[in-house]
Write an enzyme that holds these catalytic residues in place. Structure first.
Site, PDB file in Angstrom:
ATOM      1  CG  HIS A 132     -11.332 -20.126 -41.971  1.00  0.00           C
ATOM      2  ND1 HIS A 132     -12.281 -20.732 -41.181  1.00  0.00           N
ATOM      3  CD2 HIS A 132     -10.960 -21.062 -42.876  1.00  0.00           C
ATOM      4  CE1 HIS A 132     -12.465 -21.974 -41.582  1.00  0.00           C
ATOM      5  NE2 HIS A 132     -11.679 -22.200 -42.616  1.00  0.00           N
ATOM      6  CG  ASP A 209      -6.790 -18.286 -37.757  1.00  0.00           C
ATOM      7  OD1 ASP A 209      -5.953 -19.204 -37.835  1.00  0.00           O
ATOM      8  OD2 ASP A 209      -7.847 -18.277 -38.418  1.00  0.00           O
ATOM      9  CD  GLN A 212      -3.706 -22.014 -44.183  1.00  0.00           C
ATOM     10  OE1 GLN A 212      -2.697 -22.525 -44.682  1.00  0.00           O
ATOM     11  NE2 GLN A 212      -4.869 -22.651 -44.141  1.00  0.00           N
ATOM     12  CE  LYS A 235      -5.983 -25.341 -41.544  1.00  0.00           C
ATOM     13  NZ  LYS A 235      -6.719 -25.803 -42.714  1.00  0.00           N
ATOM     14  CB  CYS A 373     -14.005 -21.605 -44.813  1.00  0.00           C
ATOM     15  SG  CYS A 373     -14.450 -23.334 -44.973  1.00  0.00           S
TER      16      CYS A 373
HETATM   17  N1  C6P Z   1      -8.610 -23.746 -43.481  1.00  0.00           N
HETATM   18  C1  C6P Z   1      -8.501 -24.381 -45.811  1.00  0.00           C
HETATM   19  O1  C6P Z   1      -8.628 -25.186 -46.747  1.00  0.00           O
HETATM   20  P1  C6P Z   1      -9.425 -25.964 -38.394  1.00  0.00           P
HETATM   21  O2  C6P Z   1     -10.386 -26.543 -39.383  1.00  0.00           O
HETATM   22  O3  C6P Z   1     -10.072 -25.661 -37.084  1.00  0.00           O
HETATM   23  O4  C6P Z   1      -8.171 -26.738 -38.250  1.00  0.00           O
HETATM   24  O5  C6P Z   1      -8.952 -24.565 -39.009  1.00  0.00           O
HETATM   25  C2  C6P Z   1      -9.893 -23.597 -39.398  1.00  0.00           C
HETATM   26  C3  C6P Z   1      -9.170 -22.476 -40.061  1.00  0.00           C
HETATM   27  C4  C6P Z   1      -9.076 -21.259 -39.419  1.00  0.00           C
HETATM   28  N2  C6P Z   1      -8.360 -20.243 -39.934  1.00  0.00           N
HETATM   29  C5  C6P Z   1      -7.707 -20.362 -41.099  1.00  0.00           C
HETATM   30  C6  C6P Z   1      -6.893 -19.212 -41.607  1.00  0.00           C
HETATM   31  C7  C6P Z   1      -7.778 -21.568 -41.809  1.00  0.00           C
HETATM   32  O6  C6P Z   1      -7.122 -21.694 -42.956  1.00  0.00           O
HETATM   33  C8  C6P Z   1      -8.546 -22.642 -41.306  1.00  0.00           C
HETATM   34  C9  C6P Z   1      -8.739 -23.904 -42.094  1.00  0.00           C
HETATM   35  C10 C6P Z   1      -8.715 -24.861 -44.394  1.00  0.00           C
HETATM   36  O7  C6P Z   1      -8.190 -23.215 -46.015  1.00  0.00           O
HETATM   37  C11 C6P Z   1      -9.976 -25.650 -44.264  1.00  0.00           C
HETATM   38  S1  C6P Z   1     -11.415 -24.672 -44.480  1.00  0.00           S
END
Ligand code: C6P
Length: 415
Positions: A132, A209, A212, A235, A373
């Site tokens: 991401h 990270d 997910q 999430k 993203c």
């Molecule tokens: N992915 C998706 O629709 P935040 O926004 O900080 O909670 O997480 C960012 C982020 C970082 N790493 C991974 C693997 C992610 O999936 C995400 C967030 C969402 O896939 C929103 S872009």
């Protein structure tokens, strides 16, 4: 295949679970809502919503500062969430759990603090092609500032990492390896234990990270032996605006503060400031108290159902959706790794993903479309984006039938 699954229904009562989620029971564009955008954010159960209401109605106060009763109640509730998260990921101590705004801020914290202190000119940082943007850009900023180099583990056609190429990238120059536990765009679960072992042999620290994985995979940071692990509450059936950074205590002790302000100090004079103990050294200012308090109830929700049972159910949903959707005319699945969380990404020949997303929305079905993203990953597959359906524990086979039938109509209409 039929629309019910007795084996799994015995373990989890999906109808009862659905009753916990008020938002699911509404019509969108004249149809019952089918919410399949859980990788973007999951919906919240009543116990999380009620925890927010209880906090604001019953004991809203600033924490760690006041000695009055409300402040003590708020502090206790806030620290209970830390304790719950410590147990959830099997950290050694609460001092290793830092509250942040979520995964993005957690990665930025490590990149800024650890990166600024320990990365030098000529060093290398490794990320993967599955990342991401939140796990790419913070490292690019460090590399730019420190004249270090960002290297990338390539992705193979089925959407898994090329571990042979990874082995070749590692060297004594490698200082940080930062990869996701599971990919948001493809669902691939990465072999993180192997990735960590190899990085440690090269002398690098590893950040995972876990955006997910929090709601889908058992996490044991001691068993994984990762140096940092990041989670986003939203999430994991919890509120937006909070999450954690786990870090090994000895590393966090060595790292300089990320932000300055109240709470992170021991003593301030104009000549010199000394910093607070962990974890408060990294929690400057009044935090997001209400959402942290409610995050505990989201973790309780996951613990009560059990991640193993949730993962088994979601896996069955994914297999069923994969089988139904892959058969549709012109559909190409993107990401067919053997180990996946419940994410199904695909393109449809001749139809733009945005058009599909809009036409599904007109039928009450929420999916995500676009690059998710992960633009470098889309470039690697030679596409601009995909349609992504992602499943949570409250989704059903009936909803997958609705998705498949609607997609079939859309494809027939557009061709
Ligand atoms: N992915 C998706 O629709 P935040 O926004 O900080 O909670 O997480 C960012 C982020 C970082 N790493 C991974 C693997 C992610 O999936 C995400 C967030 C969402 O896939 C929103 S872009």
């Amino acid at each position: 295949m039929t629309s019910s699954s007795p084996a799994i229904d015995r373990k989890l009562d999906i109808d009862a679970i659905r009753k916990e989620f008020p938002v699911l029971h509404q019509q969108v564009n004249g149809r019952d809502l089918v919410y399949l955008d859980n990788a973007a954010t999951s919906q919240k159960p009543l116990k999380v919503i009620n925890a927010l209401i209880d906090y604001y109605q019953g004991y809203n106060a600033n924490i760690h500062r006041g000695i009055h009763t409300l402040a003590e109640r708020a502090t206790k509730a806030y620290e209970e969430t830390r304790h719950t998260l410590k147990r959830f990921i099997n950290a050694r101590s609460e001092q290793e759990i830092i509250f942040t705004r979520g995964v993005t801020e957690s990665i930025n914290l490590v990149a800024s603090s650890y990166g600024r202190a320990f990365i030098k000119e000529g060093d290398e940082i490794i990320v993967s092609g599955l990342e991401h943007h939140s796990n790419i850009v913070p490292w690019q900023l460090v590399c730019e500032e420190k004249k270090a180099t960002l290297k990338t583990i390539p992705v193979l056609p089925e959407g898994v990492l090329d571990l042979d190429a990874y082995r070749k990238l590692l060297s004594s120059k490698t200082k940080i390896v930062s990869v996701n536990h599971a990919s948001n765009s493809l669902g691939t679960i990465n072999p993180v234990k192997e990735i960590i072992k190899l990085a440690h042999e090269a002398g690098a620290v590893v950040l995972l990270d876990g955006a997910q994985s929090g709601a889908h995979i058992e996490i044991d940071v001691q068993d994984l032996d990762c140096d940092f692990y990041c989670l986003s509450s939203h999430k994991m059936y919890g509120p937006t605006g909070t999450g954690i950074l786990y870090g090994k205590k000895d590393l966090l002790e060595k790292m300089p503060p990320y932000q300055g302000g109240g709470e992170m100090i021991k003593e301030v004079t104009f000549e010199k400031t000394t910093y607070n103990d962990l974890p408060y050294k990294f929690e400057a200012g009044t935090p997001n108290i209400a959402d942290v308090v409610a995050y505990k109830y989201a973790v309780d929700f996951i613990n009560e159902l059990g991640r193993e049972a949730m993962a088994a159910y979601e896996h069955e949903l994914l297999s069923y959706a994969t089988e139904r959707i892959s058969k549709l005319k012109g559909v190409q699945l993107i990401g067919t790794a053997p180990e996946k969380v419940s994410v199904l990404s695909f393109t449809v020949e001749g139809i733009h993903h945005f058009d599909i997303g809009q036409m599904l929305d007109a039928r009450g079905i929420a999916v995500r479309t676009g690059h998710h993203c992960t633009q470098p990953l889309m470039t690697c597959f030679g596409i601009e984006g995909t349609v992504r359906a992602s499943f949570a524990v409250y989704n059903t086979r009936k909803e997958i039938d609705q998705l498949a039938e609607s997609l079939e109509r859309i494809i027939n209409f557009m061709k």
